[in-house]
Scaffold this motif. Structure first.
Motif, PDB file in Angstrom:
ATOM      1  N   ASN A 181     122.879  51.086  10.453  1.00  0.00           N
ATOM      2  CA  ASN A 181     121.749  50.612  11.267  1.00  0.00           C
ATOM      3  C   ASN A 181     120.945  49.517  10.567  1.00  0.00           C
ATOM      4  O   ASN A 181     119.753  49.352  10.843  1.00  0.00           O
ATOM      5  CB  ASN A 181     120.822  51.770  11.650  1.00  0.00           C
ATOM      6  CG  ASN A 181     121.510  52.787  12.529  1.00  0.00           C
ATOM      7  OD1 ASN A 181     122.309  52.433  13.400  1.00  0.00           O
ATOM      8  ND2 ASN A 181     121.215  54.060  12.313  1.00  0.00           N
ATOM      9  N   ARG A 182     121.586  48.754   9.735  1.00  0.00           N
ATOM     10  CA  ARG A 182     120.935  47.630   9.053  1.00  0.00           C
ATOM     11  C   ARG A 182     121.371  46.353   9.782  1.00  0.00           C
ATOM     12  O   ARG A 182     122.172  45.573   9.299  1.00  0.00           O
ATOM     13  CB  ARG A 182     121.315  47.623   7.580  1.00  0.00           C
ATOM     14  CG  ARG A 182     120.733  48.809   6.826  1.00  0.00           C
ATOM     15  CD  ARG A 182     121.458  49.136   5.525  1.00  0.00           C
ATOM     16  NE  ARG A 182     121.442  48.046   4.572  1.00  0.00           N
ATOM     17  CZ  ARG A 182     122.030  48.114   3.368  1.00  0.00           C
ATOM     18  NH1 ARG A 182     122.647  49.237   2.983  1.00  0.00           N
ATOM     19  NH2 ARG A 182     122.000  47.093   2.548  1.00  0.00           N
ATOM     20  N   PHE A 183     120.805  46.163  10.970  1.00  0.00           N
ATOM     21  CA  PHE A 183     121.345  45.173  11.884  1.00  0.00           C
ATOM     22  C   PHE A 183     121.045  43.735  11.450  1.00  0.00           C
ATOM     23  O   PHE A 183     121.863  42.842  11.686  1.00  0.00           O
ATOM     24  CB  PHE A 183     120.822  45.430  13.299  1.00  0.00           C
ATOM     25  CG  PHE A 183     121.233  46.771  13.839  1.00  0.00           C
ATOM     26  CD1 PHE A 183     122.571  47.082  14.003  1.00  0.00           C
ATOM     27  CD2 PHE A 183     120.289  47.734  14.152  1.00  0.00           C
ATOM     28  CE1 PHE A 183     122.966  48.307  14.488  1.00  0.00           C
ATOM     29  CE2 PHE A 183     120.670  48.962  14.639  1.00  0.00           C
ATOM     30  CZ  PHE A 183     122.016  49.257  14.807  1.00  0.00           C
ATOM     31  N   ASN A 184     119.882  43.490  10.861  1.00  0.00           N
ATOM     32  CA  ASN A 184     119.586  42.132  10.408  1.00  0.00           C
ATOM     33  C   ASN A 184     120.570  41.694   9.323  1.00  0.00           C
ATOM     34  O   ASN A 184     121.064  40.558   9.332  1.00  0.00           O
ATOM     35  CB  ASN A 184     118.148  42.044   9.888  1.00  0.00           C
ATOM     36  CG  ASN A 184     117.123  42.146  11.003  1.00  0.00           C
ATOM     37  OD1 ASN A 184     117.425  41.873  12.161  1.00  0.00           O
ATOM     38  ND2 ASN A 184     115.907  42.558  10.662  1.00  0.00           N
ATOM     39  N   GLU A 185     120.860  42.609   8.394  1.00  0.00           N
ATOM     40  CA  GLU A 185     121.829  42.291   7.339  1.00  0.00           C
ATOM     41  C   GLU A 185     123.230  42.140   7.920  1.00  0.00           C
ATOM     42  O   GLU A 185     124.017  41.302   7.458  1.00  0.00           O
ATOM     43  CB  GLU A 185     121.815  43.386   6.276  1.00  0.00           C
ATOM     44  CG  GLU A 185     120.530  43.427   5.462  1.00  0.00           C
ATOM     45  CD  GLU A 185     120.441  44.676   4.599  1.00  0.00           C
ATOM     46  OE1 GLU A 185     120.732  44.581   3.395  1.00  0.00           O
ATOM     47  OE2 GLU A 185     120.087  45.743   5.148  1.00  0.00           O
ATOM     48  N   ALA A 186     123.549  42.953   8.936  1.00  0.00           N
ATOM     49  CA  ALA A 186     124.861  42.845   9.582  1.00  0.00           C
ATOM     50  C   ALA A 186     125.020  41.481  10.232  1.00  0.00           C
ATOM     51  O   ALA A 186     126.046  40.806  10.065  1.00  0.00           O
ATOM     52  CB  ALA A 186     125.023  43.955  10.608  1.00  0.00           C
TER      53      ALA A 186
END
Length: 481
Positions: free
Chosen positions: A137-142
């Motif tokens: 759930n680390r979407f910005n990093e993804a």
């Protein structure tokens, strides 16, 4: 990429699109391919034999599904060949994939980062790292990892598939479709994902119907049918479009054909309600039904509708409530558009009786006459950042969009009554076709819009062209900067 990977992508993506609106699902990342290097590990130079032995044992363990064994041997291989950069990259990437499949994403992140540090311009490890970020759930990093992967390899399908996974988790179906189509375009050999692409079209089409974007919804269902002409959801979607247009007689054959092709089909709550249904609560549903009866007896139809719709949000498969709601909309509130949604739900559930037939007949009597067909005539063509872009965005002239942003191309055409063959193609800066789509569409209204959308990374000039019944009708130029 092995066939088993194709199937996992198809299942994960298609299931997400079909059931994403009904509730949150446990995230299953798109499986990354195992890396064997540009050449076989056995011919690496300056790699101790012990390291090669551990590598070969790890591959054997991985292939038979013993991930603990694979991780153990690749760790030993990493220790035994610490000075060989290429071998170290392969070992760390494979450790990352192994831990990813074990749902140990912190460990997977560690090894993907080590692989990237060894070969900074590697796109594959960056795409795999993005997948682990999505799972955590680390979407910005993804998003950043996927964008970095695409900088080094604009055609890497794994990054687009990862982005599609991420968008599905956020129920951003349009963005997921764009990413998924880019993945297929980057790797045309993805033959086994056609089913998932078809499901993405129907999922997005269902959403657009309830937003009253009927032209685009119909187009999406038609595109789904180019993949599978007997697709149940696409046929029901086309029937729903005809109902919303006010033509139940033309809609009914679509429903009959869909249920004949798939007698076991059961629509989802989302397909029936056009929104996320609440958890089933029969006590509250019965209470709402009683209130609806009370308001109907008093002639308070607006409040009755509110209670019936509450009943259906709790119990979407309640055929009697759908019938009552349709009758109120048709007979008391003079709203055939809402009646169409009720008929859609009833026919999708394969419910038939005299009350439903009477409702359809009343709607049919109100259907406007279909004018005579005429030659297609372009009203305008435009490109914009979303479907609501106004005429001022572009009218047949060049416009510029930032690389990676979704670019909508839309043409509005008169004289589209009847059945037509539509061809749309997008040509890139190198003169090659980026996107080409052919489908058939039946229109009961004279003027419709045809829409395309893509996120384009390659900079330069593009040209969108439209052909109807074999005749070019317009073209549109725009730039990506």
């Amino acid at each position: 990429m092995p066939k088993i990977l194709f199937r996992s992508i198809v299942i994960a993506f298609a299931c997400a699109l079909l059931f994403g609106c009904a509730g949150k699902r446990e995230y299953v990342p798109t499986k990354q391919a195992m890396h064997t290097g540009e050449r076989d590990a056995r011919i690496f130079t300056n790699v101790p034999q012990a390291a090669l032995n551990h590598h070969n044992l790890a591959m054997s363990c991985f292939k038979r599904g013993d991930l603990e064994c694979a991780a153990r041997h690749w760790r030993e291989a990493e220790k035994s060949a610490s000075r060989n950069q290429e071998f170290q990259y392969e070992t760390n990437y494979n450790l990352g994939v192994t831990f990813q499949r074990m749902n140990k994403h912190i460990l997977a992140e560690k090894h993907f980062r080590k692989a990237i540090a060894l070969i900074p311009d590697d796109a594959k490890a960056r795409a795999a790292l993005g997948q682990s970020f999505v799972a955590m759930n680390r979407f910005n990093e993804a998003q950043s990892a996927f964008q970095d992967a695409l900088k080094y390899d604009p055609n890497i399908s794994a990054a687009y598939l990862g982005m599609a996974d991420m968008y599905v988790r956020h129920e951003k179906f349009l963005e997921a479709v764009v990413a998924f189509r880019a993945a297929v375009a980057g790797n045309p050999d993805y033959g086994d994902v056609r089913g998932a692409l078809r499901q993405s079209y129907t999922a997005l089409g269902n959403r657009e119907i309830f937003r009253d974007n009927l032209d685009w919804a119909q187009e999406l269902f038609a595109l789904a049918q180019t993949i599978d002409g007997e697709d149940t959801q696409a046929m029901m979607g086309l029937g729903h479009v005809m109902l919303k247009r006010g033509y139940p007689g033309r809609a009914k054959p679509f429903y009959d054909g869909a249920l004949e092709n798939n007698p076991e089909y059961k629509p989802t709550a989302h397909e029936l309600m056009g929104k996320q249904a609440a958890n089933e609560d029969l006590v509250a549903a019965v209470r709402a039904q009683s209130l609806a009866d009370f308001y109907l007896e008093r002639g308070d139809y607006q409040h009755a509708v509110e209670q019936i719709e509450l009943t259906l949000s709790l119990d979407p498969y309640n055929a009697d409530s759908w019938t009552r709601l349709g009758e109120v909309y048709m007979d008391q509130l003079n709203n055939p558009e809402k009646t169409a949604d009720c008929l859609h739900a009833l026919w999708a559930m394969n419910i038939h009786n005299d009350r439903i037939e009477s409702m359809a007949l009343k709607m049919g009597r109100r259907s406007p006459n279909i004018p005579e067909a005429s030659a297609p005539e372009v009203v305008f063509a435009l490109a914009g950042f979303d479907m609501s872009s106004g005429d001022s965005e572009l009218k047949g002239n060049a416009n510029s969009f930032e690389a990676g942003s979704p670019v909508f191309r839309q043409i509005r055409v008169k004289g589209m009554i009847g059945e037509h063959k539509v061809e749309k193609s997008l040509t890139g800066p190198d003169g090659k076709i980026v996107r080409s789509e052919n489908y058939e569409i039946e229109s009961v209204v004279d003027e419709i819009s045809l829409t395309s959308v893509d996120s384009l990374l390659e900079k330069g000039g593009y040209q969108q062209t439209w052909i109807v019944d074999g005749q070019p009708i317009d073209k549109l130029n725009f730039d990506i900067h």
